[in-house]
Design a protein around this motif. Sequence first.
Motif, PDB file in Angstrom:
ATOM      1  N   VAL A 167       1.080  -1.138  -0.130  1.00 39.48           N
ATOM      2  CA  VAL A 167      -0.491   0.489   0.197  1.00 39.48           C
ATOM      3  C   VAL A 167       0.589   1.494  -0.063  1.00 39.48           C
ATOM      4  O   VAL A 167       1.373   1.637   0.859  1.00 39.48           O
ATOM      5  CB  VAL A 167      -1.112  -0.354   1.247  1.00 39.48           C
ATOM      6  N   ASN A 168       0.743   2.022  -0.921  1.00 37.40           N
ATOM      7  CA  ASN A 168       1.729   3.820  -0.957  1.00 37.40           C
ATOM      8  C   ASN A 168       0.655   4.074  -0.674  1.00 37.40           C
ATOM      9  O   ASN A 168       1.319   5.221  -0.611  1.00 37.40           O
ATOM     10  CB  ASN A 168       1.690   4.030  -3.184  1.00 37.40           C
ATOM     11  N   TYR A 169      -0.399   4.293  -1.026  1.00 33.72           N
ATOM     12  CA  TYR A 169      -1.214   5.409  -0.240  1.00 33.72           C
ATOM     13  C   TYR A 169      -2.821   5.664   0.270  1.00 33.72           C
ATOM     14  O   TYR A 169      -3.489   4.060  -0.949  1.00 33.72           O
ATOM     15  CB  TYR A 169      -1.486   6.876  -1.686  1.00 33.72           C
ATOM     16  N   VAL A 170      -3.261   5.769   0.850  1.00 34.95           N
ATOM     17  CA  VAL A 170      -4.680   5.232   1.815  1.00 34.95           C
ATOM     18  C   VAL A 170      -5.676   7.355   1.526  1.00 34.95           C
ATOM     19  O   VAL A 170      -5.150   7.424   2.288  1.00 34.95           O
ATOM     20  CB  VAL A 170      -4.742   5.140   2.633  1.00 34.95           C
ATOM     21  N   GLU A 171      -6.782   6.986   1.039  1.00 41.08           N
ATOM     22  CA  GLU A 171      -7.455   8.069   1.338  1.00 41.08           C
ATOM     23  C   GLU A 171      -9.481   7.341   1.415  1.00 41.08           C
ATOM     24  O   GLU A 171      -8.959   6.124   1.577  1.00 41.08           O
ATOM     25  CB  GLU A 171      -8.285   8.238  -0.120  1.00 41.08           C
ATOM     26  N   GLY A 172      -9.922   7.972   2.225  1.00 34.86           N
ATOM     27  CA  GLY A 172     -11.119   7.707   3.132  1.00 34.86           C
ATOM     28  C   GLY A 172     -11.596   7.750   2.547  1.00 34.86           C
ATOM     29  O   GLY A 172     -12.049   9.036   1.781  1.00 34.86           O
ATOM     30  N   GLN A 232     -24.174  16.325   8.441  1.00 32.23           N
ATOM     31  CA  GLN A 232     -26.082  16.127   7.810  1.00 32.23           C
ATOM     32  C   GLN A 232     -26.034  15.293   8.199  1.00 32.23           C
ATOM     33  O   GLN A 232     -27.081  15.306   8.320  1.00 32.23           O
ATOM     34  CB  GLN A 232     -25.710  15.922   6.284  1.00 32.23           C
ATOM     35  N   LEU A 233     -25.758  14.167   9.151  1.00 33.11           N
ATOM     36  CA  LEU A 233     -25.651  13.634   9.868  1.00 33.11           C
ATOM     37  C   LEU A 233     -25.319  12.956  11.242  1.00 33.11           C
ATOM     38  O   LEU A 233     -25.209  12.393  12.281  1.00 33.11           O
ATOM     39  CB  LEU A 233     -25.602  12.269   8.859  1.00 33.11           C
ATOM     40  N   TYR A 234     -25.207  14.651  11.486  1.00 30.12           N
ATOM     41  CA  TYR A 234     -25.003  14.897  13.245  1.00 30.12           C
ATOM     42  C   TYR A 234     -23.831  13.698  13.902  1.00 30.12           C
ATOM     43  O   TYR A 234     -23.933  13.276  14.557  1.00 30.12           O
ATOM     44  CB  TYR A 234     -25.768  14.591  13.807  1.00 30.12           C
ATOM     45  N   GLN A 235     -22.784  12.838  12.567  1.00 32.26           N
ATOM     46  CA  GLN A 235     -21.725  12.562  13.260  1.00 32.26           C
ATOM     47  C   GLN A 235     -20.084  13.456  12.702  1.00 32.26           C
ATOM     48  O   GLN A 235     -20.157  14.133  12.041  1.00 32.26           O
ATOM     49  CB  GLN A 235     -21.108  11.429  12.386  1.00 32.26           C
ATOM     50  N   SER A 236     -19.084  12.855  13.631  1.00 31.94           N
ATOM     51  CA  SER A 236     -18.074  13.224  13.624  1.00 31.94           C
ATOM     52  C   SER A 236     -16.907  12.280  12.536  1.00 31.94           C
ATOM     53  O   SER A 236     -18.208  11.524  11.144  1.00 31.94           O
ATOM     54  CB  SER A 236     -17.262  13.186  14.738  1.00 31.94           C
ATOM     55  N   GLU A 237     -16.048  12.822  12.209  1.00 33.34           N
ATOM     56  CA  GLU A 237     -15.223  11.994  10.849  1.00 33.34           C
ATOM     57  C   GLU A 237     -16.301   9.774  11.109  1.00 33.34           C
ATOM     58  O   GLU A 237     -15.293   9.291  11.779  1.00 33.34           O
ATOM     59  CB  GLU A 237     -13.533  11.815  10.929  1.00 33.34           C
ATOM     60  N   SER A 238     -16.268   9.711   9.459  1.00 34.29           N
ATOM     61  CA  SER A 238     -16.942   7.841   9.746  1.00 34.29           C
ATOM     62  C   SER A 238     -16.634   8.474   8.351  1.00 34.29           C
ATOM     63  O   SER A 238     -16.817   9.309   7.529  1.00 34.29           O
ATOM     64  CB  SER A 238     -18.250   8.397  10.533  1.00 34.29           C
ATOM     65  N   LEU A 239     -16.264   6.882   8.357  1.00 36.70           N
ATOM     66  CA  LEU A 239     -15.973   6.713   7.131  1.00 36.70           C
ATOM     67  C   LEU A 239     -16.891   4.833   6.278  1.00 36.70           C
ATOM     68  O   LEU A 239     -16.671   3.876   7.450  1.00 36.70           O
ATOM     69  CB  LEU A 239     -14.412   6.247   6.407  1.00 36.70           C
ATOM     70  N   SER A 240     -17.109   4.547   5.187  1.00 35.93           N
ATOM     71  CA  SER A 240     -17.022   3.395   4.754  1.00 35.93           C
ATOM     72  C   SER A 240     -16.569   2.456   4.316  1.00 35.93           C
ATOM     73  O   SER A 240     -16.460   1.403   3.967  1.00 35.93           O
ATOM     74  CB  SER A 240     -18.690   3.699   4.239  1.00 35.93           C
ATOM     75  N   GLY A 241     -15.868   3.506   3.639  1.00 38.65           N
ATOM     76  CA  GLY A 241     -14.486   2.391   3.189  1.00 38.65           C
ATOM     77  C   GLY A 241     -13.284   3.516   2.293  1.00 38.65           C
ATOM     78  O   GLY A 241     -12.856   4.420   3.363  1.00 38.65           O
ATOM     79  N   ALA A 242     -11.793   3.061   1.341  1.00 36.47           N
ATOM     80  CA  ALA A 242     -11.120   3.508   1.790  1.00 36.47           C
ATOM     81  C   ALA A 242     -10.684   3.194   0.232  1.00 36.47           C
ATOM     82  O   ALA A 242     -10.858   1.669   0.057  1.00 36.47           O
ATOM     83  CB  ALA A 242      -9.846   2.646   2.657  1.00 36.47           C
ATOM     84  N   TRP A 243     -10.016   3.788  -0.304  1.00 34.92           N
ATOM     85  CA  TRP A 243      -9.335   3.987  -1.880  1.00 34.92           C
ATOM     86  C   TRP A 243      -8.066   4.167  -1.507  1.00 34.92           C
ATOM     87  O   TRP A 243      -7.185   4.354  -0.331  1.00 34.92           O
ATOM     88  CB  TRP A 243      -9.685   4.954  -2.482  1.00 34.92           C
ATOM     89  N   LEU A 244      -7.478   2.716  -2.298  1.00 33.78           N
ATOM     90  CA  LEU A 244      -5.553   2.468  -1.589  1.00 33.78           C
ATOM     91  C   LEU A 244      -4.960   2.669  -3.405  1.00 33.78           C
ATOM     92  O   LEU A 244      -5.901   2.077  -4.470  1.00 33.78           O
ATOM     93  CB  LEU A 244      -5.500   0.927  -1.551  1.00 33.78           C
ATOM     94  N   LEU A 245      -3.608   3.573  -2.903  1.00 36.61           N
ATOM     95  CA  LEU A 245      -3.151   3.126  -4.444  1.00 36.61           C
ATOM     96  C   LEU A 245      -1.926   2.016  -4.458  1.00 36.61           C
ATOM     97  O   LEU A 245      -1.090   1.971  -2.843  1.00 36.61           O
ATOM     98  CB  LEU A 245      -2.089   4.067  -4.494  1.00 36.61           C
ATOM     99  N   ILE A 246      -1.316   1.075  -4.846  1.00 40.15           N
ATOM    100  CA  ILE A 246      -1.220  -0.332  -4.220  1.00 40.15           C
ATOM    101  C   ILE A 246       0.241  -0.866  -5.324  1.00 40.15           C
ATOM    102  O   ILE A 246       0.299   0.079  -6.347  1.00 40.15           O
ATOM    103  CB  ILE A 246      -1.701  -1.413  -4.192  1.00 40.15           C
ATOM    104  N   ASP A 247       1.382  -1.098  -4.803  1.00 37.16           N
ATOM    105  CA  ASP A 247       2.140  -1.617  -5.664  1.00 37.16           C
ATOM    106  C   ASP A 247       1.300  -3.091  -6.176  1.00 37.16           C
ATOM    107  O   ASP A 247       1.132  -3.671  -5.635  1.00 37.16           O
ATOM    108  CB  ASP A 247       3.228  -1.992  -4.738  1.00 37.16           C
TER     109      ASP A 247
END
Length: 783
Positions: A496-501, A599-614
């Motif tokens: 894994v080279n880079y991750v974004e949620g 809008q959902l009255y929540q703090s930082e929440s994620l349901s997935g991630a995008w990976l840049l990989i080797d």
Amino acid sequence: MTHHLTLLHKLGREVWQARAQLIAIALVVSIGVMVLLMMTSAKQSLTRAQQHFYQDYHYAELFVELTRAPRSLTEQVLELPGVAVVEPRIRSAARVELAGYTDPIQAQLLSIPSQRDPLLNRLHFSSGYYPQTPQQVVISKPFAEAHQLQLYDSVTAILNGRRTELEIVGIAISPEFIYQIGPADIMPDYQRYGVFWLHEEALAAALDMDGAFNSISLQLQPGTDQEALKVRLDALFERYGGRGAADRDEQSSHRFLSEELKQLGTNAIFLPVLFLGASAFLFNIFMQRQIQTQRQTIAILKAFGYSQKAIFGHYLGYTVVVIFLGVVFGAILSRWLAAAMVELYSLYFNFVTLTVSIQWTTMAIALLVTLVAGFLGTWRAIYLAIRVPPAQAMRPATPINFHQSWINHLLASPWFTQGARIILRNLVRHPLRSGLTVFGIAISGGLLLFGSYQFNAITTMLERNYRVEQQMDVIVQFTQITDGQALASLAALPGVNYVEGFRSVPVRLRQGPQTYSTAVTAFSPDSQLRQLAGLARMPEQGIVLTEHLANYLGSPARTLLDVEFIAERRIRTDVQVVATSAEAIGVGAYLSLATLNQQLYQSESLSGAWLLIDSQAKDALYTALNEMPQVAGYTHVREAEAKLRAYMDDTVLTAMSIIFVLAGSMTFAMVYNNARIALAERERELATLRVLGYSHTEIARILFGELFILVLLALPLGWGLGVLFAFGMSHVISSELFRIPFVLSQQLFGWSALGVLTAATIAVMLMVRRLRRLDLIAALKSE
């Protein structure tokens, strides 16, 4: 009767003499008939298969997904007005493992009643039976075929972090999954996504759902007001985490199939109109020439007592002969091509039976449409000819009154040879004839550009989507909403080279009477892996819609949109549409991650991630992801791209390849027909030049030089028509699955020009021999 036999004999003789031209026109007619029958028959076959599958296996009409509700609630649902049948069930996503297969597999698990067969969404078994114990499972047929699984093989399901060994006791398909795709996919991937039907006790125990359900299907009584019933269901299930009642149009399988049927219907109208319109134009040119050379014959027929009606029918016989040939040949080809098209669709849509047959009503419509096109192309020329009085028709036509013009002075220039002067003078003295020829060749050139346009447009569409807009390699879905700590765990995995949620939440969008259910995707405005087409970055505030969705809802930028978030709790609010994205694949809505959580009255929440990989560490990464219980599934974007490219190759590009070949055939027919007409019209003039000492080569230069000038003049007009055809098709073929972008390149114009020039060259080569066999005496005796 004798009169009719005489005219029939005359018609047969003249049809044989003009067989080359008529066959060329019949070829164009057959193309239009073939496309009409092929598209219509394919649509009818898919529609019949869909209707029979839905009816015979009781496909539900309404669906409600929720968090958890007691089974006693089904009695209240059954009492609602309009409800005929209710089927509660348990539904869950899971991961699946197969021995010897290391790539990720996602599955949709559905419960089967313990003591009976399902009332709704029944299964069609290709082998096996319903599960009788919690350790047994029925798997979808496409998934079984992709992995070569058979009865009594084993699969491992991972649900809530627990691994369960299941024995395959059935292989089946369901009307609910005719188009079997994953929740975030637009193309089937049978190796990495499957549907599993389990004994109710198995799912109830794994999800702690004893005496409860989280999904319900309904069959309605005829005439039920679905919208009113959906409102009642939403109110009933709101306290149980209901995500809103959805009808068939909101189910992914039915939606994609409906879009495909819509496209087939559009193509069945748009493409035949182009080809049959061109055939009508060719009819008109041919009949004008044929009648012009038979003015005295028409007068003689009238003098011998033939009525105008009989003469009109006689010349209309040319049209009938050509249409008969075109319809027969087109029907033969369409039967074969429609079968091939349906065979392609069977790779992506799963039906009990899918057979192709050309209905007599379809054949009658094709024949009627073709007759109308032929009649429109010939009636005026015939009508004007038979109205001429016999005495006037017996006299030679009045010579055209030419006069001096600036063009004549220009042609007197010593820069022009004698042959060039003859060519140019003949073109300017017959502007209508020259214009019609240019327009006819331009139509065929435009169809060539239109045929090749699809190849370039689809390549551009895929490059934009998978090289510019989506630059990640792997999309990871979490089992539940999590915080940013999950990104740190993913970043530490091998390769894994880079991750974004990101966050994805189901939503229901409303604008006036229009409603659309989809998912809103939220990510950081500073994202490096996800871009929105046409936008420099994700706006900090407001919602972004794809252009297709914005047009459907009637929500351009700067309008307020009613958005209902269907997350852990349902929240309905108005959000301003701040921009639209010109994405060509799929439909959706986008928010900044901070805005969605607000809008959902929540703090930082994620349901997935995008990976840049080797890519070299892909296998090690997959192994690590399979061992993470918080990972529900993952998709390799490049593999999804390969699937979509294969689908495009099998369907759209295959159809366009056929259209391109047919357009090339039509181009040849158009150019060759014009060359034959030009030779027939100028036989006397060319014979005179031969008598005056011109060689075969010199008169060939005059005849074919004129043709090539007309071809060169037709090229830019053909490009313009091709651009119009392409622009029209890019709009009418628009669907939820993809929109063909309107992009042009120099290669398109080059292919169109090359096709027309090649057809002209072949036509000239075929005409040279005929020119050499020109009968000088017969030609000089003609008018």
